[in-house]
Write an enzyme that holds these catalytic residues in place. Structure first.
Site, PDB file in Angstrom:
ATOM      1  N   TYR A 145       0.882  -1.187   0.056  1.00 13.23           N
ATOM      2  CA  TYR A 145       0.052  -0.001  -0.129  1.00 13.23           C
ATOM      3  C   TYR A 145       0.853   1.301  -0.058  1.00 13.23           C
ATOM      4  O   TYR A 145       1.443   1.549   0.985  1.00 13.23           O
ATOM      5  CB  TYR A 145      -0.777  -0.154   1.201  1.00 13.23           C
ATOM      6  CG  TYR A 145      -1.865   1.123   1.364  1.00 13.23           C
ATOM      7  CD1 TYR A 145      -2.017   2.028   0.308  1.00 13.23           C
ATOM      8  CD2 TYR A 145      -2.437   1.298   2.736  1.00 13.23           C
ATOM      9  CE1 TYR A 145      -2.935   3.103   0.643  1.00 13.23           C
ATOM     10  CE2 TYR A 145      -3.421   2.258   2.799  1.00 13.23           C
ATOM     11  CZ  TYR A 145      -3.636   3.063   1.788  1.00 13.23           C
ATOM     12  OH  TYR A 145      -4.442   4.376   2.125  1.00 13.23           O
ATOM     13  N   LYS A 173      -1.611  -1.720  -3.826  1.00 12.50           N
ATOM     14  CA  LYS A 173      -2.755  -0.605  -3.647  1.00 12.50           C
ATOM     15  C   LYS A 173      -1.888   0.783  -3.998  1.00 12.50           C
ATOM     16  O   LYS A 173      -1.170   1.111  -3.128  1.00 12.50           O
ATOM     17  CB  LYS A 173      -3.211  -0.546  -2.593  1.00 12.50           C
ATOM     18  CG  LYS A 173      -4.456   0.877  -2.371  1.00 12.50           C
ATOM     19  CD  LYS A 173      -5.272   0.885  -1.112  1.00 12.50           C
ATOM     20  CE  LYS A 173      -5.960   1.953  -1.019  1.00 12.50           C
ATOM     21  NZ  LYS A 173      -6.489   2.261   0.430  1.00 12.50           N
TER      22      LYS A 173
END
Length: 307
Positions: A145, A173
Protein backbone atom coordinates in the site's frame (compact mmCIF):
# COMPACT_ATOMS: atom_id res chain seq x y z
CA UNK A 1 -9.08 -10.06 -17.51
CA UNK A 2 -6.81 -13.04 -16.86
CA UNK A 3 -4.45 -11.60 -14.25
CA UNK A 4 -6.12 -12.14 -10.88
CA UNK A 5 -4.63 -12.11 -7.40
CA UNK A 6 -5.53 -15.15 -5.33
CA UNK A 7 -5.36 -15.58 -1.59
CA UNK A 8 -3.38 -18.64 -0.59
CA UNK A 9 -5.32 -21.54 0.89
CA UNK A 10 -8.84 -20.37 0.08
CA UNK A 11 -7.90 -19.39 -3.49
CA UNK A 12 -10.44 -16.57 -3.49
CA UNK A 13 -9.96 -14.15 -6.36
CA UNK A 14 -9.03 -10.67 -5.16
CA UNK A 15 -10.08 -8.11 -7.74
CA UNK A 16 -12.78 -5.58 -8.55
CA UNK A 17 -14.41 -3.12 -6.15
CA UNK A 18 -13.19 -3.39 -2.57
CA UNK A 19 -14.39 -0.68 -0.19
CA UNK A 20 -11.87 0.46 2.39
CA UNK A 21 -14.67 0.24 4.90
CA UNK A 22 -15.23 2.75 7.69
CA UNK A 23 -15.36 1.72 11.34
CA UNK A 24 -18.82 2.52 12.73
CA UNK A 25 -18.65 4.27 16.10
CA UNK A 26 -21.12 5.62 18.60
CA UNK A 27 -21.02 9.33 19.44
CA UNK A 28 -18.75 8.64 22.45
CA UNK A 29 -16.21 7.02 20.11
CA UNK A 30 -16.83 3.43 21.19
CA UNK A 31 -17.00 0.88 18.39
CA UNK A 32 -20.39 -0.15 17.02
CA UNK A 33 -19.89 -3.82 16.22
CA UNK A 34 -23.57 -4.53 15.40
CA UNK A 35 -23.45 -1.55 13.05
CA UNK A 36 -20.33 -2.99 11.41
CA UNK A 37 -22.04 -6.34 10.88
CA UNK A 38 -25.03 -4.67 9.23
CA UNK A 39 -22.74 -2.57 7.04
CA UNK A 40 -20.82 -5.66 5.92
CA UNK A 41 -24.03 -7.46 4.96
CA UNK A 42 -25.14 -4.41 2.96
CA UNK A 43 -21.86 -4.41 1.04
CA UNK A 44 -22.21 -8.08 0.16
CA UNK A 45 -25.80 -7.56 -1.00
CA UNK A 46 -24.75 -4.53 -3.08
CA UNK A 47 -22.07 -6.43 -4.97
CA UNK A 48 -18.79 -5.40 -3.36
CA UNK A 49 -16.08 -7.81 -4.50
CA UNK A 50 -14.08 -7.70 -1.28
CA UNK A 51 -13.73 -5.81 2.00
CA UNK A 52 -10.69 -3.98 3.34
CA UNK A 53 -10.99 -3.60 7.11
CA UNK A 54 -8.97 -1.34 9.43
CA UNK A 55 -7.31 0.71 6.74
CA UNK A 56 -7.05 4.48 6.48
CA UNK A 57 -10.82 4.85 6.09
CA UNK A 58 -11.26 2.56 9.10
CA UNK A 59 -9.36 4.97 11.39
CA UNK A 60 -6.61 2.43 12.00
CA UNK A 61 -4.31 4.96 13.73
CA UNK A 62 -6.82 5.55 16.54
CA UNK A 63 -8.02 2.03 17.35
CA UNK A 64 -6.21 0.05 20.04
CA UNK A 65 -4.44 -3.22 19.22
CA UNK A 66 -7.28 -5.10 20.92
CA UNK A 67 -9.91 -3.22 18.89
CA UNK A 68 -7.88 -3.70 15.71
CA UNK A 69 -7.88 -7.45 16.21
CA UNK A 70 -11.56 -7.57 17.13
CA UNK A 71 -12.52 -5.59 14.01
CA UNK A 72 -10.70 -8.14 11.86
CA UNK A 73 -12.23 -11.08 13.72
CA UNK A 74 -15.79 -9.72 13.54
CA UNK A 75 -15.42 -8.93 9.84
CA UNK A 76 -14.16 -12.40 8.95
CA UNK A 77 -16.93 -13.95 11.04
CA UNK A 78 -19.69 -11.83 9.50
CA UNK A 79 -18.51 -12.14 5.91
CA UNK A 80 -18.31 -15.91 6.41
CA UNK A 81 -16.44 -16.58 3.19
CA UNK A 82 -18.86 -14.76 0.90
CA UNK A 83 -16.20 -12.35 -0.44
CA UNK A 84 -12.49 -11.89 0.37
CA UNK A 85 -11.50 -10.03 3.53
CA UNK A 86 -8.28 -8.01 3.32
CA UNK A 87 -7.05 -7.00 6.77
CA UNK A 88 -5.12 -3.79 7.23
CA UNK A 89 -2.24 -4.98 9.41
CA UNK A 90 0.58 -2.68 8.32
CA UNK A 91 2.42 -0.05 10.28
CA UNK A 92 5.75 1.59 10.89
CA UNK A 93 6.93 -1.21 13.20
CA UNK A 94 7.87 -4.34 11.29
CA UNK A 95 7.42 -6.57 14.33
CA UNK A 96 3.99 -5.15 15.17
CA UNK A 97 2.90 -5.60 11.55
CA UNK A 98 4.00 -9.24 11.71
CA UNK A 99 2.08 -9.81 14.94
CA UNK A 100 -1.12 -8.26 13.56
CA UNK A 101 -0.74 -10.25 10.35
CA UNK A 102 -0.34 -13.47 12.35
CA UNK A 103 -3.64 -12.67 14.06
CA UNK A 104 -5.35 -11.96 10.73
CA UNK A 105 -4.11 -15.29 9.41
CA UNK A 106 -5.31 -17.12 12.54
CA UNK A 107 -8.88 -15.80 12.30
CA UNK A 108 -9.19 -16.46 8.57
CA UNK A 109 -8.51 -13.24 6.65
CA UNK A 110 -7.77 -13.80 2.97
CA UNK A 111 -4.93 -11.28 2.62
CA UNK A 112 -3.25 -8.40 4.42
CA UNK A 113 -2.82 -4.78 3.34
CA UNK A 114 0.61 -3.45 4.30
CA UNK A 115 1.13 0.30 4.24
CA UNK A 116 4.53 1.85 3.57
CA UNK A 117 5.99 2.64 7.01
CA UNK A 118 5.19 6.21 7.99
CA UNK A 119 6.96 8.78 10.20
CA UNK A 120 10.27 6.88 10.43
CA UNK A 121 10.93 7.47 6.68
CA UNK A 122 12.70 4.25 5.63
CA UNK A 123 14.93 4.09 2.58
CA UNK A 124 13.92 2.02 -0.45
CA UNK A 125 16.10 -0.79 0.90
CA UNK A 126 14.36 -0.48 4.26
CA UNK A 127 10.95 -0.74 2.61
CA UNK A 128 12.05 -3.81 0.68
CA UNK A 129 13.39 -5.51 3.82
CA UNK A 130 10.26 -4.58 5.82
CA UNK A 131 7.77 -6.07 3.37
CA UNK A 132 9.96 -9.09 2.61
CA UNK A 133 10.22 -9.88 6.32
CA UNK A 134 6.43 -9.73 6.75
CA UNK A 135 5.82 -11.97 3.73
CA UNK A 136 8.40 -14.50 4.94
CA UNK A 137 7.07 -14.49 8.51
CA UNK A 138 3.36 -15.10 7.88
CA UNK A 139 1.75 -17.38 5.29
CA UNK A 140 -0.86 -14.81 4.28
CA UNK A 141 -0.88 -12.93 0.96
CA UNK A 142 0.46 -9.39 1.16
CA UNK A 143 -0.91 -6.42 -0.77
CA UNK A 144 1.47 -3.46 -0.61
CA UNK A 145 0.00 0.00 0.00
CA UNK A 146 1.78 3.10 -1.28
CA UNK A 147 0.12 6.34 -0.14
CA UNK A 148 2.87 8.99 -0.02
CA UNK A 149 0.39 11.77 0.73
CA UNK A 150 0.03 10.24 4.19
CA UNK A 151 3.27 8.35 4.79
CA UNK A 152 5.75 10.90 3.32
CA UNK A 153 7.93 7.93 2.37
CA UNK A 154 7.19 6.99 -1.25
CA UNK A 155 7.90 3.51 -2.59
CA UNK A 156 9.61 3.65 -5.97
CA UNK A 157 8.43 1.56 -8.90
CA UNK A 158 11.73 -0.33 -8.96
CA UNK A 159 11.17 -1.37 -5.35
CA UNK A 160 7.68 -2.63 -6.17
CA UNK A 161 9.07 -4.69 -9.07
CA UNK A 162 11.67 -6.21 -6.71
CA UNK A 163 9.01 -7.03 -4.14
CA UNK A 164 6.80 -8.62 -6.81
CA UNK A 165 9.39 -11.40 -6.92
CA UNK A 166 8.98 -12.20 -3.22
CA UNK A 167 6.70 -15.22 -2.64
CA UNK A 168 3.47 -14.19 -0.94
CA UNK A 169 3.45 -10.58 -2.14
CA UNK A 170 0.58 -10.55 -4.63
CA UNK A 171 -0.22 -6.92 -5.44
CA UNK A 172 -0.17 -3.24 -4.58
CA UNK A 173 -2.71 -0.56 -3.77
CA UNK A 174 -1.36 2.45 -5.66
CA UNK A 175 -2.74 5.54 -3.93
CA UNK A 176 -0.32 8.00 -5.50
CA UNK A 177 -3.13 9.50 -7.58
CA UNK A 178 -0.79 9.52 -10.57
CA UNK A 179 -2.16 7.72 -13.61
CA UNK A 180 1.28 8.05 -15.22
CA UNK A 181 2.97 6.24 -12.33
CA UNK A 182 0.30 3.56 -12.20
CA UNK A 183 0.44 2.73 -15.90
CA UNK A 184 4.25 2.75 -15.94
CA UNK A 185 4.22 0.37 -12.97
CA UNK A 186 1.84 -2.03 -14.74
CA UNK A 187 4.13 -1.95 -17.80
CA UNK A 188 7.31 -2.44 -15.75
CA UNK A 189 5.79 -5.41 -13.90
CA UNK A 190 4.80 -7.06 -17.18
CA UNK A 191 8.24 -6.46 -18.69
CA UNK A 192 9.81 -8.06 -15.61
CA UNK A 193 7.59 -11.14 -16.04
CA UNK A 194 5.37 -10.56 -12.99
CA UNK A 195 2.14 -11.29 -14.83
CA UNK A 196 0.29 -12.55 -11.73
CA UNK A 197 1.04 -9.44 -9.65
CA UNK A 198 -2.02 -7.20 -9.32
CA UNK A 199 -2.16 -3.40 -9.34
CA UNK A 200 -5.17 -1.94 -7.54
CA UNK A 201 -6.05 1.73 -7.66
CA UNK A 202 -6.28 3.56 -4.36
CA UNK A 203 -7.55 6.78 -5.92
CA UNK A 204 -11.20 6.93 -6.97
CA UNK A 205 -10.78 9.80 -9.43
CA UNK A 206 -8.24 7.93 -11.55
CA UNK A 207 -9.29 4.33 -10.84
CA UNK A 208 -11.39 3.87 -13.98
CA UNK A 209 -8.54 4.89 -16.26
CA UNK A 210 -6.04 2.72 -14.39
CA UNK A 211 -8.30 -0.31 -14.80
CA UNK A 212 -8.75 0.42 -18.50
CA UNK A 213 -4.94 0.42 -18.70
CA UNK A 214 -4.71 -3.01 -17.08
CA UNK A 215 -5.35 -2.47 -13.37
CA UNK A 216 -7.17 -5.17 -11.44
CA UNK A 217 -9.59 -3.27 -9.25
CA UNK A 218 -10.04 -0.43 -6.82
CA UNK A 219 -9.62 -0.24 -3.05
CA UNK A 220 -12.06 2.57 -2.70
CA UNK A 221 -13.45 5.29 -0.47
CA UNK A 222 -16.39 6.03 -2.78
CA UNK A 223 -17.44 2.37 -2.65
CA UNK A 224 -18.42 2.96 0.98
CA UNK A 225 -21.41 5.00 -0.21
CA UNK A 226 -21.89 3.62 -3.74
CA UNK A 227 -20.98 -0.08 -3.60
CA UNK A 228 -23.24 -1.19 -6.45
CA UNK A 229 -22.09 1.54 -8.82
CA UNK A 230 -18.42 1.02 -7.98
CA UNK A 231 -18.79 -2.72 -8.59
CA UNK A 232 -20.37 -1.96 -11.96
CA UNK A 233 -17.62 0.55 -12.75
CA UNK A 234 -14.93 -2.04 -12.07
CA UNK A 235 -16.71 -4.68 -14.16
CA UNK A 236 -17.06 -2.24 -17.06
CA UNK A 237 -13.49 -0.93 -16.93
CA UNK A 238 -11.89 -4.35 -16.51
CA UNK A 239 -13.86 -5.70 -19.49
CA UNK A 240 -12.91 -2.70 -21.67
CA UNK A 241 -16.47 -1.37 -21.84
CA UNK A 242 -15.41 2.25 -22.29
CA UNK A 243 -18.93 3.60 -22.84
CA UNK A 244 -20.33 2.17 -19.59
CA UNK A 245 -17.17 3.09 -17.70
CA UNK A 246 -17.54 6.69 -18.81
CA UNK A 247 -21.24 6.79 -17.85
CA UNK A 248 -20.64 5.58 -14.30
CA UNK A 249 -17.51 7.68 -13.81
CA UNK A 250 -19.38 10.87 -14.71
CA UNK A 251 -22.27 9.89 -12.44
CA UNK A 252 -19.86 9.50 -9.52
CA UNK A 253 -17.21 12.12 -10.23
CA UNK A 254 -18.68 14.72 -7.87
CA UNK A 255 -18.81 12.08 -5.13
CA UNK A 256 -15.18 11.09 -5.75
CA UNK A 257 -14.17 14.72 -5.17
CA UNK A 258 -16.53 15.26 -2.23
CA UNK A 259 -15.07 12.32 -0.32
CA UNK A 260 -11.94 14.44 0.19
CA UNK A 261 -13.35 17.89 0.97
CA UNK A 262 -11.88 17.23 4.42
CA UNK A 263 -9.51 14.51 5.54
CA UNK A 264 -10.71 10.96 4.90
CA UNK A 265 -12.76 9.45 6.55
CA UNK A 266 -14.51 12.60 7.82
CA UNK A 267 -16.67 13.15 4.69
CA UNK A 268 -17.47 9.49 4.04
CA UNK A 269 -18.57 8.88 7.63
CA UNK A 270 -20.82 11.93 7.52
CA UNK A 271 -22.27 10.74 4.19
CA UNK A 272 -22.96 7.25 5.51
CA UNK A 273 -24.66 8.69 8.58
CA UNK A 274 -26.77 10.93 6.33
CA UNK A 275 -27.72 7.83 4.33
CA UNK A 276 -28.78 6.07 7.53
CA UNK A 277 -26.06 3.42 7.30
CA UNK A 278 -23.94 4.15 10.41
CA UNK A 279 -23.98 5.91 13.75
CA UNK A 280 -22.38 9.34 13.99
CA UNK A 281 -19.14 8.72 15.89
CA UNK A 282 -15.60 9.60 14.87
CA UNK A 283 -12.45 9.65 17.02
CA UNK A 284 -10.21 12.56 17.83
CA UNK A 285 -8.08 14.07 16.44
CA UNK A 286 -10.63 13.75 13.60
CA UNK A 287 -13.78 15.81 14.07
CA UNK A 288 -17.21 15.77 12.40
CA UNK A 289 -17.55 17.35 8.97
CA UNK A 290 -17.55 21.15 9.05
CA UNK A 291 -21.08 22.50 8.84
CA UNK A 292 -20.22 24.67 5.82
CA UNK A 293 -19.32 21.55 3.80
CA UNK A 294 -22.40 19.49 4.55
CA UNK A 295 -24.67 20.91 1.86
CA UNK A 296 -22.04 20.55 -0.91
CA UNK A 297 -21.48 16.92 0.10
CA UNK A 298 -25.21 16.27 0.25
CA UNK A 299 -25.58 17.81 -3.22
CA UNK A 300 -22.91 15.47 -4.61
CA UNK A 301 -24.71 12.46 -3.15
CA UNK A 302 -28.02 13.60 -4.61
CA UNK A 303 -26.43 14.21 -8.01
CA UNK A 304 -25.33 10.56 -8.02
CA UNK A 305 -28.79 9.41 -6.85
CA UNK A 306 -27.36 8.16 -3.56
CA UNK A 307 -29.74 10.26 -1.46
Amino acid sequence: MTNKAHSQGSKKTIQGSMPAIVTPMFEDGSLDYPGLRALLDWHVSEGSDGIVIVGTSGESPTVSVEEHCELIRVTVEQIAGRIPVIAGTGGNSTQEAIELTHFAKKVGADASLQVVPYYNKPTQEGMYAHFKKIAESVDLPVILYNVPGRTVADMAGDTVVRLAGVPGIIGIKDATGSLERGTLLINDLKRAGHHEFSVFSGDDLTAAMLMLMGGHGNISVTANVAPRLMHELCVAAMSDDVKRTREIQYQLIAVHKAMFIEANPIPVKWALHEMGKITAGIRLPLTPLSSSLREPLKAALKQANLL
